[in-house]
Design an enzyme around this catalytic site. Structure first.
Site, PDB file in Angstrom:
ATOM      1  CG  HIS A   1     -72.506  15.041   7.532  1.00 53.40           C
ATOM      2  ND1 HIS A   1     -72.846  14.426   8.904  1.00 53.40           N
ATOM      3  CD2 HIS A   1     -71.744  14.179   7.109  1.00 53.40           C
ATOM      4  CE1 HIS A   1     -72.310  13.154   8.577  1.00 53.40           C
ATOM      5  NE2 HIS A   1     -71.452  13.171   8.028  1.00 53.40           N
TER       6      HIS A   1
ATOM      7  CG  HIS B   1     -80.834  13.106  12.302  1.00 49.49           C
ATOM      8  ND1 HIS B   1     -80.647  11.933  11.684  1.00 49.49           N
ATOM      9  CD2 HIS B   1     -79.565  13.409  12.527  1.00 49.49           C
ATOM     10  CE1 HIS B   1     -79.523  11.750  11.673  1.00 49.49           C
ATOM     11  NE2 HIS B   1     -78.769  12.401  12.387  1.00 49.49           N
TER      12      HIS B   1
ATOM     13  CG  ASP C   1     -73.974  19.127  14.342  1.00 48.07           C
ATOM     14  OD1 ASP C   1     -74.602  18.499  13.407  1.00 48.07           O
ATOM     15  OD2 ASP C   1     -72.793  18.950  14.740  1.00 48.07           O
TER      16      ASP C   1
HETATM   17  C1  SDX Z   1     -75.509  15.325  11.236  1.00 48.09           C
HETATM   18  O1  SDX Z   1     -76.954  11.320   9.051  1.00 48.09           O
HETATM   19  C2  SDX Z   1     -76.312  11.366  10.232  1.00 48.09           C
HETATM   20  O2  SDX Z   1     -76.499  10.724  11.108  1.00 48.09           O
HETATM   21  C3  SDX Z   1     -75.664  12.908  10.342  1.00 48.09           C
HETATM   22  C4  SDX Z   1     -75.278  12.940  11.863  1.00 48.09           C
HETATM   23  C5  SDX Z   1     -74.096  12.210  12.487  1.00 48.09           C
HETATM   24  O3  SDX Z   1     -73.669  12.018  13.449  1.00 48.09           O
HETATM   25  O4  SDX Z   1     -73.258  11.625  11.440  1.00 48.09           O
HETATM   26  O5  SDX Z   1     -76.396  13.062  12.716  1.00 48.09           O
HETATM   27  C6  SDX Z   1     -74.556  14.507  12.047  1.00 48.09           C
HETATM   28  O6  SDX Z   1     -75.106  15.707  10.078  1.00 48.09           O
HETATM   29  C7  SDX Z   1     -76.606  16.122  11.947  1.00 48.09           C
HETATM   30  C8  SDX Z   1     -77.411  17.053  11.104  1.00 48.09           C
HETATM   31  C9  SDX Z   1     -76.797  18.163  10.847  1.00 48.09           C
HETATM   32  N1  SDX Z   1     -77.293  19.231  10.005  1.00 48.09           N
HETATM   33  C10 SDX Z   1     -78.077  20.080  10.401  1.00 48.09           C
HETATM   34  O7  SDX Z   1     -78.597  20.621  11.291  1.00 48.09           O
HETATM   35  C11 SDX Z   1     -78.516  21.252   9.081  1.00 48.09           C
HETATM   36  C12 SDX Z   1     -80.003  21.569   9.247  1.00 48.09           C
HETATM   37  N2  SDX Z   1     -80.955  20.225   8.938  1.00 48.09           N
HETATM   38  C13 SDX Z   1     -80.986  19.762   7.749  1.00 48.09           C
HETATM   39  O8  SDX Z   1     -80.630  20.692   6.437  1.00 48.09           O
HETATM   40  C14 SDX Z   1     -81.997  18.726   7.218  1.00 48.09           C
HETATM   41  O9  SDX Z   1     -82.647  18.483   8.336  1.00 48.09           O
HETATM   42  C15 SDX Z   1     -80.922  17.513   7.150  1.00 48.09           C
HETATM   43  C16 SDX Z   1     -79.908  17.718   6.284  1.00 48.09           C
HETATM   44  C17 SDX Z   1     -80.251  17.270   8.414  1.00 48.09           C
HETATM   45  C18 SDX Z   1     -81.837  16.286   6.796  1.00 48.09           C
HETATM   46  O10 SDX Z   1     -82.480  16.651   5.517  1.00 48.09           O
HETATM   47  P1  SDX Z   1     -83.222  15.510   5.075  1.00 48.09           P
HETATM   48  O11 SDX Z   1     -83.822  14.324   5.657  1.00 48.09           O
HETATM   49  O12 SDX Z   1     -83.239  15.503   3.546  1.00 48.09           O
HETATM   50  O13 SDX Z   1     -84.639  16.336   5.007  1.00 48.09           O
HETATM   51  P2  SDX Z   1     -85.362  17.456   4.134  1.00 48.09           P
HETATM   52  O14 SDX Z   1     -84.359  18.123   3.745  1.00 48.09           O
HETATM   53  O15 SDX Z   1     -85.848  16.579   2.896  1.00 48.09           O
HETATM   54  O16 SDX Z   1     -86.368  18.270   4.898  1.00 48.09           O
HETATM   55  C19 SDX Z   1     -87.730  17.629   5.253  1.00 48.09           C
HETATM   56  C20 SDX Z   1     -88.484  18.966   5.354  1.00 48.09           C
HETATM   57  C21 SDX Z   1     -88.510  19.812   4.260  1.00 48.09           C
HETATM   58  O17 SDX Z   1     -89.573  20.701   3.992  1.00 48.09           O
HETATM   59  P3  SDX Z   1     -90.685  20.152   3.116  1.00 48.09           P
HETATM   60  O18 SDX Z   1     -89.989  20.311   1.830  1.00 48.09           O
HETATM   61  O19 SDX Z   1     -91.247  18.900   3.605  1.00 48.09           O
HETATM   62  O20 SDX Z   1     -91.596  21.270   3.371  1.00 48.09           O
HETATM   63  O21 SDX Z   1     -88.176  19.351   6.466  1.00 48.09           O
HETATM   64  C22 SDX Z   1     -87.527  20.674   6.196  1.00 48.09           C
HETATM   65  C23 SDX Z   1     -87.406  20.866   4.731  1.00 48.09           C
HETATM   66  O22 SDX Z   1     -87.284  22.119   4.256  1.00 48.09           O
HETATM   67  N3  SDX Z   1     -86.548  20.931   6.969  1.00 48.09           N
HETATM   68  C24 SDX Z   1     -86.022  21.984   7.706  1.00 48.09           C
HETATM   69  C25 SDX Z   1     -84.842  21.877   8.474  1.00 48.09           C
HETATM   70  N4  SDX Z   1     -84.515  20.281   8.214  1.00 48.09           N
HETATM   71  C26 SDX Z   1     -85.498  20.121   7.152  1.00 48.09           C
HETATM   72  N5  SDX Z   1     -86.725  23.292   7.815  1.00 48.09           N
HETATM   73  C27 SDX Z   1     -86.117  24.542   8.424  1.00 48.09           C
HETATM   74  N6  SDX Z   1     -84.715  24.069   9.077  1.00 48.09           N
HETATM   75  C28 SDX Z   1     -84.401  22.813   9.105  1.00 48.09           C
HETATM   76  N7  SDX Z   1     -83.329  22.632   9.688  1.00 48.09           N
END
Ligand code: SDX
Length: 425
Positions: free
Chosen positions: A264, A305, A363
């Site tokens: 997050h 996201h 971010d």
């Molecule tokens: C913020 O919610 C908000 O509004 C938050 C925010 C706000 O202003 O409040 O916008 C701020 O928190 C932005 C997000 C910051 N986080 C990151 O940058 C961390 C990296 N990103 C992730 O960990 C992930 O994308 C999330 C946590 C942001 C979202 O996770 P989800 O929606 O639960 O998605 P998921 O983990 O189920 O991923 C779906 C697929 C998976 O692959 P498969 O299982 O389908 O094969 O996408 C892949 C994940 O492995 N994936 C990534 C990835 N993010 C998702 N693979 C590589 N790198 C990534 N960053």
């Protein structure tokens, strides 16, 4: 309210559920009656659950749209400043000139914290993570403003807003000064909100500190871009903890705690650590390969996201701001920026990211700007928390000023069925 009904056939029953339409976004199915029918809904991570009704922020993830009280984030970032956005998020309309002036003056009257609060810092080691300090000190505000909190009184809620908006930059800068072993700097009410924050961060008592207007503008824009974002994890935490009637300062501290996680708000710090770990453009492909490898826990921080399946509109503004700041500071060739740009280019052309609709989020570029301004990586999420405090307050205020119930989700229980305690031999 739409006249449509959803019909659920389960367990030999046909259950009719009301469907509601908002002004924007998907319709919702009201499942509250299911518990009387002997069912719960099941939605770990709340992927398809609307937890509340709200008028504050709307996100269209498919089209990369973010509206605050109907105004697109790009227009607010271009034309407004952070205090105007604070007023808008809480009151629902942009302030008139007179309202704006009064709002700023009131914020200025609350920028100092109780002198005794500075003692809380001494309990922390100098190398304590500033987010740990922030959680503790903001939580401690509830000890100073507990007796006067009647949540049903609009004026008292408004005072809490002013205290939070005004004191968060002071506390944030104190976290930084404490880690540096430098004396705390008092706020200066003759400066703008962003100028004052940079002053409290970087001024020292022994010489005049001149705020760079380009950096102050970039700081204010970062505050705007992080102000609110619908029912994200930390805002949902604030709504849930606030639904018990807890002290609002303690509730905001719960939001800070939730924001800290790298999935997050902690992602901005994690992005910088990732870019530093990559170290050189030549290693970018290796990093992207690791992010795609299911056996490797490594993720491309700052990418992906839960809601945006297109460009995060905040990331676009942040990228422009990064160029402005680095140009102003003569850092156009910043190696971290080059690595970030190469990472973005490769990821956006890679099927793994395209199929999963993973784009840069808010971010991805913010840390590059903050580092260029001279803010240490460990302070990045503190700045995110400072900015998001108004969003947390606006959602808390919207909830407690209306009809609300304590939040209490249920579960799918897969543990033991009843069994007797074994007889002693
Ligand atoms: C913020 O919610 C908000 O509004 C938050 C925010 C706000 O202003 O409040 O916008 C701020 O928190 C932005 C997000 C910051 N986080 C990151 O940058 C961390 C990296 N990103 C992730 O960990 C992930 O994308 C999330 C946590 C942001 C979202 O996770 P989800 O929606 O639960 O998605 P998921 O983990 O189920 O991923 C779906 C697929 C998976 O692959 P498969 O299982 O389908 O094969 O996408 C892949 C994940 O492995 N994936 C990534 C990835 N993010 C998702 N693979 C590589 N790198 C990534 N960053």
């Amino acid at each position: 309210m739409s006249n449509e009904k959803a019909t659920l056939s389960v367990g030999g029953k046909t259950i009719e559920l009301p469907v509601y339409s908002g002004t924007e976004g998907p319709d919702v199915i009201d499942v509250r009656s299911l518990v009387q029918e002997g069912f719960f809904t099941y939605d770990p991570g709340y992927v398809s659950t609307a937890s509340c009704e709200s008028k504050i922020t709307y996100i269209d993830g498919a089209n990369g749209v973010l509206l605050h009280r109907g105004y697109p984030i790009e227009q607010l970032a271009q034309h407004a400043d952070y205090l105007e956005v604070c007023y808008l998020l809480v009151h629902g309309e942009l302030p008139t000139e007179e309202e704006n002036e009064r709002f700023r003056n009131t914020v200025n009257n609350h920028t100092m914290i109780h002198d005794q609060m500075s003692h809380f810092f001494n309990g922390f080691r100098r190398d304590a993570h500033p987010m740990a300090i922030m959680v503790g000190v903001v939580g401690a505000l509830s000890a100073f403003y507990h007796d006067t909190m009647d949540l049903t009184c609009e004026q008292e809620r408004e005072i809490a807003a002013f205290r939070l908006i005004a004191k968060m930059p002071t506390i944030a800068a104190m976290c930084y000064k404490y880690s540096m072993g430098q004396p705390f700097m008092y706020p200066r009410n003759d400066l703008s909100y962003a100028e004052n924050f940079l002053h409290m961060m970087f001024a020292v008592p022994c010489e005049e500190y001149k705020v760079n207007p380009v950096l102050a503008k970039a700081m204010d824009r970062i505050f705007i871009l992080h102000a609110d974002h619908e029912q994200n994890a930390s805002t949902s935490t604030v709504r849930l903890s606030g639904s018990t009637g807890a002290n609002p300062f303690a509730v905001i501290a719960s939001g800070i705690a939730a924001l800290w996680g790298p999935a997050h708000g902690g992602a901005n710090e994690a992005v910088l650590n990732m870019l530093n770990e990559i170290g050189d453009e030549s290693r970018v492909e290796e990093c992207v390969a690791r992010a795609k490898d299911k056996n490797d826990p490594f993720r491309l921080m700052g990418f992906g996201h839960r809601v945006y399946k297109n460009f995060d509109p905040r990331a676009k503004v942040m990228r422009e701001t990064a160029h402005e700041v680095l140009t102003e500071l003569g850092l156009q060739d910043d190696p971290l920026l080059r690595i970030a740009q190469r990472l973005e280019q490769i990821a956006l052309e890679d099927d793994y990211f395209i199929e999963r609709k993973l784009y840069p989020n808010v971010d991805f570029y913010s840390g590059i700007i903050l580092k260029a301004i001279g803010i240490p990586t460990s302070m990045f999420t503190v700045i995110f928390a400072m900015s998001r405090t108004i969003g947390w307050f606006a959602h808390w205020n919207e909830m407690v000023s209306g009809n609300y119930r304590i939040g209490r989700p249920r579960q799918l229980y897969t543990g033991y069925s009843p069994r007797d305690y074994p007889k002693k031999k």
